[in-house]
Design a protein around this motif. Sequence first.
Motif, PDB file in Angstrom:
ATOM      1  N   ARG A 145       0.769  -1.154   0.024  1.00  0.00           N
ATOM      2  CA  ARG A 145      -0.078  -0.009   0.042  1.00  0.00           C
ATOM      3  C   ARG A 145       0.906   1.121   0.095  1.00  0.00           C
ATOM      4  NH1 ARG A 145      -2.383   3.200   4.199  1.00  0.00           N
ATOM      5  NH2 ARG A 145      -3.956   4.461   3.459  1.00  0.00           N
ATOM      6  N   GLU A 146       1.857   1.275   0.820  1.00  0.00           N
ATOM      7  CA  GLU A 146       2.760   2.484   0.854  1.00  0.00           C
ATOM      8  C   GLU A 146       3.407   2.705  -0.399  1.00  0.00           C
ATOM      9  OE1 GLU A 146       4.738   1.911   4.919  1.00  0.00           O
ATOM     10  OE2 GLU A 146       6.152   2.850   4.053  1.00  0.00           O
ATOM     11  N   PHE A 173       0.572   4.040  -2.950  1.00  0.00           N
ATOM     12  CA  PHE A 173       0.507   5.487  -2.526  1.00  0.00           C
ATOM     13  C   PHE A 173       1.554   6.302  -3.025  1.00  0.00           C
ATOM     14  CE2 PHE A 173      -3.325   6.567   0.081  1.00  0.00           C
ATOM     15  CZ  PHE A 173      -3.689   5.154  -0.194  1.00  0.00           C
ATOM     16  N   LYS A 174       3.024   5.891  -2.764  1.00  0.00           N
ATOM     17  CA  LYS A 174       4.102   6.836  -3.266  1.00  0.00           C
ATOM     18  C   LYS A 174       4.117   6.917  -4.848  1.00  0.00           C
ATOM     19  CE  LYS A 174       6.995   6.765   0.733  1.00  0.00           C
ATOM     20  NZ  LYS A 174       7.717   5.673   1.703  1.00  0.00           N
ATOM     21  N   ASP A 213       1.409  10.382  -1.140  1.00  0.00           N
ATOM     22  CA  ASP A 213       2.046  10.037   0.208  1.00  0.00           C
ATOM     23  C   ASP A 213       1.361  10.779   1.554  1.00  0.00           C
ATOM     24  OD1 ASP A 213       3.604  10.390  -2.090  1.00  0.00           O
ATOM     25  OD2 ASP A 213       5.522   9.852  -1.024  1.00  0.00           O
ATOM     26  N   LEU A 224      -1.316   8.730   3.301  1.00  0.00           N
ATOM     27  CA  LEU A 224      -1.098   7.404   3.706  1.00  0.00           C
ATOM     28  C   LEU A 224      -1.696   7.012   4.845  1.00  0.00           C
ATOM     29  CD1 LEU A 224       2.544   6.613   2.555  1.00  0.00           C
ATOM     30  CD2 LEU A 224       0.827   4.880   2.708  1.00  0.00           C
ATOM     31  N   HIS A 225      -1.645   7.914   5.743  1.00  0.00           N
ATOM     32  CA  HIS A 225      -2.194   7.925   7.090  1.00  0.00           C
ATOM     33  C   HIS A 225      -3.418   8.782   7.471  1.00  0.00           C
ATOM     34  CE1 HIS A 225       1.575   5.349   7.602  1.00  0.00           C
ATOM     35  NE2 HIS A 225       2.088   6.673   7.032  1.00  0.00           N
ATOM     36  N   LYS A 237      -5.364   5.101   7.616  1.00  0.00           N
ATOM     37  CA  LYS A 237      -5.980   4.347   6.539  1.00  0.00           C
ATOM     38  C   LYS A 237      -7.600   4.323   6.745  1.00  0.00           C
ATOM     39  CE  LYS A 237      -6.149  -0.345   4.541  1.00  0.00           C
ATOM     40  NZ  LYS A 237      -5.612  -1.508   4.379  1.00  0.00           N
ATOM     41  N   ASP A 262      -7.879   3.386  -1.878  1.00  0.00           N
ATOM     42  CA  ASP A 262      -8.203   2.542  -0.549  1.00  0.00           C
ATOM     43  C   ASP A 262      -9.295   1.457  -0.634  1.00  0.00           C
ATOM     44  OD1 ASP A 262      -5.934   2.538   1.009  1.00  0.00           O
ATOM     45  OD2 ASP A 262      -6.748   4.381   2.132  1.00  0.00           O
TER      46      ASP A 262
END
Lengths: 87, 203
Positions: free
Chosen positions: A70-71, A74-75, A80, A83-84, A86, B27
Motif C-alpha cells: 500500500r505504501e 501511494f508513493k 504520500d 498514507l495515514h 488508513k 483504498d
Amino acid sequence: MADHLHNNCQDLLGSLSEYIDGELPADLCHEIEKHLEGCENCRVVLNTTKRTIDLVQVPMEEEAVPEDVRERLFKRLQLDSYLHPKG
Amino acid sequence: MSETQTQSFSIDALRAGDRAEFARLVDAYSAPIYRLGLKMLGNPQDAEDVLQNTFLNALTHFADFEGRSSISTWLYRIASNEALMLLRRKKNTVNLDDFQPEDAEETPLPEVFVDWSTMPEDELLSGESKKALDTAVKKLPEALRMVFLLRDIEGISIRDTAEILNLTETNVKTRLLRARMFLREHLSTYYSERLTREEKKDG
Ligand SMILES: [Zn+2]
C-alpha cells in the motif's frame, strides 16, 4: 460414470449455475427440483457445486494488501500525504 | 459483498484532480484489485504491478470516463486488462486457447459423484484443503478463471462481468458454469480421496 447421466441430467447441468444463483424462472426451478428428487447424481453435483462456491468465497489472509504494498502504491501515485490514517 | 460496493465516489472531483477523493478510491479498490492480480498471475510481485498499473492508468484516463458504466466496472476493466496483458507478456508461448476458450464446445460432464458437501467446515478448510482449493483455482484456464474471479470471488453480477470483459452475458454464463464444474470436479477428487483415507484410518 458419465454414462449414468440421462438426457435430463445434461439439461439440468446446463442450467445448474443459474439455478444456484436463483436466476431461473419458477417453472424451470420446479422442473429441476422434480428431477433432483429422483436423481441422486444430480443432487450430489448440486450440493458439491454449491459447497465449492461457498469455499472459494471464504477469504484467505494472504489476500489482503500488505502495508508495504500500500505504501509503495501511494508513493507511486504521489498520494504520500494520504498514507495515514488508513480508511 | 464487501463495503467497497456501497461506497460512492464523485467523478467530478476525480476528474478535477481531487487527491483526497483519489486516495479514498485507491483504498476502496486496492484489496479486490490486488486479489485479482494475485489469483490471475499467481505471485505477489505481479499482483503489485497490476495494482499500480491499474491506478496509474485510471489516473490518466479519468477524463475519458463517460459514466456510462459504474466507476467500479470501469476500474475492474482496467485491472483485468492489466492482468491479461501481464500474463501475455510473461508467457513465452502464448496459448490462444487460454484466452479464447471454445464457447461453443460442450461443458465436460461430471465424473465424480461423491457427496463431500456435508464434511465439517474445519476439515473442508484445513490448511491442506485450502492449498488444494488454491491449486484448483490456479489450474483453471485463464479465460474461465477471470470470469470466475469476478463473479464468484468479487460477487460482480453477470451483466457487469460481461461489460468488464467485453463478452456477451451468454459467454459469461457458459464460462462461469465451466469454471464451477472444473473446480467442483477437482475438489471432488481431492475430498473423496480424503474421505477414503479417513475411512481406512477408522476401519
Ligand atoms: Zn440427474
